[in-house]
Motif scaffolding. Structure first.
Motif, short mmCIF file in Angstrom:
data_model
loop_
_atom_site.label_atom_id
_atom_site.label_comp_id
_atom_site.label_asym_id
_atom_site.label_seq_id
_atom_site.Cartn_x
_atom_site.Cartn_y
_atom_site.Cartn_z
N LEU A 245 42.55 54.90 42.13
CA LEU A 245 42.96 54.14 43.30
C LEU A 245 41.95 54.24 44.44
CD1 LEU A 245 46.75 55.12 43.29
CD2 LEU A 245 45.71 53.00 42.44
N THR A 246 41.70 53.10 45.04
CA THR A 246 40.80 53.04 46.18
C THR A 246 41.62 53.03 47.47
OG1 THR A 246 40.79 50.63 46.23
CG2 THR A 246 39.13 51.69 44.83
N GLU A 247 40.94 53.16 48.58
CA GLU A 247 41.62 53.15 49.87
C GLU A 247 42.42 51.87 50.08
OE1 GLU A 247 40.56 53.69 54.60
OE2 GLU A 247 39.09 54.26 53.09
N SER A 248 41.90 50.74 49.55
CA SER A 248 42.58 49.46 49.75
C SER A 248 43.83 49.32 48.86
CB SER A 248 41.62 48.31 49.48
OG SER A 248 41.24 48.29 48.12
N GLU A 249 44.06 50.24 47.94
CA GLU A 249 45.21 50.15 47.03
C GLU A 249 46.30 51.17 47.33
OE1 GLU A 249 42.65 48.44 43.29
OE2 GLU A 249 42.80 50.60 43.56
N ILE A 250 46.17 51.87 48.44
CA ILE A 250 47.19 52.83 48.85
C ILE A 250 47.65 52.48 50.25
CG2 ILE A 250 46.32 54.66 47.34
CD1 ILE A 250 45.03 55.92 49.81
N GLY A 251 48.58 53.22 50.77
CA GLY A 251 49.05 52.97 52.13
C GLY A 251 49.88 51.72 52.21
N LEU A 252 49.44 50.75 53.02
CA LEU A 252 50.21 49.52 53.24
C LEU A 252 49.76 48.37 52.34
CD1 LEU A 252 50.33 49.65 57.13
CD2 LEU A 252 52.10 50.37 55.51
N SER A 253 49.00 48.66 51.33
CA SER A 253 48.46 47.61 50.46
C SER A 253 49.56 46.85 49.74
CB SER A 253 47.53 48.23 49.42
OG SER A 253 47.06 47.24 48.54
N ASN A 254 49.37 45.54 49.60
CA ASN A 254 50.31 44.72 48.84
C ASN A 254 49.76 44.40 47.45
OD1 ASN A 254 52.68 43.14 48.44
ND2 ASN A 254 51.44 41.32 48.74
N THR A 255 48.50 44.73 47.18
CA THR A 255 47.90 44.38 45.89
C THR A 255 47.16 45.56 45.27
OG1 THR A 255 45.83 43.62 46.87
CG2 THR A 255 47.55 41.96 46.55
N ILE A 256 47.06 45.48 43.95
CA ILE A 256 46.17 46.36 43.20
C ILE A 256 45.31 45.43 42.35
CG2 ILE A 256 47.80 46.73 41.31
CD1 ILE A 256 46.63 49.61 41.10
N THR A 257 44.04 45.75 42.22
CA THR A 257 43.10 44.89 41.51
C THR A 257 42.79 45.47 40.15
OG1 THR A 257 42.11 44.26 43.63
CG2 THR A 257 40.81 43.84 41.65
N MET A 258 42.77 44.58 39.14
CA MET A 258 42.36 44.96 37.79
C MET A 258 41.33 43.96 37.30
SD MET A 258 45.74 46.29 35.89
CE MET A 258 47.11 46.91 36.86
N SER A 259 40.38 44.46 36.55
CA SER A 259 39.31 43.58 36.06
C SER A 259 39.81 42.70 34.92
CB SER A 259 38.11 44.40 35.59
OG SER A 259 38.41 45.03 34.36
N LYS A 260 39.16 41.56 34.80
CA LYS A 260 39.46 40.62 33.72
C LYS A 260 39.27 41.30 32.36
CE LYS A 260 37.92 36.16 31.91
NZ LYS A 260 36.95 35.08 32.04
N GLU A 261 38.23 42.10 32.22
CA GLU A 261 37.94 42.77 30.96
C GLU A 261 39.06 43.72 30.56
OE1 GLU A 261 35.67 42.62 33.50
OE2 GLU A 261 34.49 41.01 32.62
N LEU A 262 39.55 44.50 31.53
CA LEU A 262 40.65 45.42 31.24
C LEU A 262 41.89 44.68 30.78
CD1 LEU A 262 40.75 48.14 34.06
CD2 LEU A 262 40.45 48.50 31.62
N LEU A 263 42.23 43.62 31.50
CA LEU A 263 43.44 42.88 31.17
C LEU A 263 43.30 42.10 29.86
CD1 LEU A 263 44.54 41.68 34.70
CD2 LEU A 263 45.52 43.53 33.32
N GLU A 264 42.14 41.52 29.62
CA GLU A 264 41.94 40.80 28.36
C GLU A 264 42.07 41.74 27.16
OE1 GLU A 264 39.07 37.02 29.38
OE2 GLU A 264 38.11 38.92 28.87
N ALA A 265 41.53 42.93 27.27
CA ALA A 265 41.54 43.87 26.15
C ALA A 265 42.88 44.57 25.96
CB ALA A 265 40.44 44.92 26.36
N ASN A 266 43.65 44.75 27.04
CA ASN A 266 44.81 45.63 26.97
C ASN A 266 46.16 45.01 27.28
OD1 ASN A 266 43.22 48.10 26.48
ND2 ASN A 266 42.39 47.62 28.48
N VAL A 267 46.17 43.83 27.89
CA VAL A 267 47.45 43.22 28.29
C VAL A 267 47.59 41.79 27.78
CG1 VAL A 267 48.91 42.55 30.25
CG2 VAL A 267 47.62 44.68 30.34
N PHE A 268 46.57 40.98 27.98
CA PHE A 268 46.68 39.56 27.63
C PHE A 268 47.00 39.34 26.16
CE2 PHE A 268 43.79 38.02 31.33
CZ PHE A 268 44.80 38.37 32.23
N VAL A 269 46.62 40.28 25.29
CA VAL A 269 46.92 40.14 23.86
C VAL A 269 48.43 40.12 23.59
CG1 VAL A 269 44.75 41.16 23.11
CG2 VAL A 269 46.72 42.64 23.49
N TYR A 270 49.23 40.61 24.53
CA TYR A 270 50.68 40.66 24.36
C TYR A 270 51.40 39.49 25.03
CZ TYR A 270 49.72 45.48 23.04
OH TYR A 270 49.23 46.60 22.43
#
Length: 131
Positions: free
Chosen positions: A24-49
């Protein structure tokens, strides 16, 4: 929603090839409304489902999709809006609902994995930052 005896929540398995580790980066904690994930991570691990029409809409037409994210420790499910952010990243909007009651720090690592029975991403804190 937590699992049942028939379909228990999929536990974290360190040997699972499709685990997603995010520091987690500073922009993903505290009052953040979003978390960022790379296209490569999601294609390999989530989009297949996911249904191919959802993936195509998300990648090619900038359509949003809804995805449940399950906190394995608290047994709370939140629904996130996934949107493309530029050419290489996706933002999970609704991350602030996960942050409520959490005390994440910059450098903490979370792990996410797909739960095939409940059709959602499960997550838990994997490593604490000592900074």
């Amino acid at each position: 929603m937590a699992g049942t005896d028939l379909y228990p929540d999929a536990p974290f398995d360190p040997k699972r090839e499709r685990n997603i580790f995010i520091t987690l980066t500073e922009s993903e904690i505290g009052l953040s409304n979003t978390i960022t994930m790379s296209k490569e991570l999601l294609e390999a691990n989530v989009f297949v489902y996911l249904p191919s029409k959802d993936v195509t809409g998300l990648i090619q037409h900038n359509e949003a999709i809804l995805m449940d994210v399950f906190d394995y420790d608290t047994k709370i499910t939140t629904t996130h809006i996934i949107r493309k952010d530029g050419d290489k990243d996706f933002k999970f909007h609704g991350w602030n609902t996960v942050l409520q009651g959490k005390h994440f720090r910059t450098g903490d690592t979370i792990v996410l994995w797909w739960d095939v029975f409940h059709l959602r991403l499960n997550f838990k804190q994997f490593m604490f930052s000592f900074v």
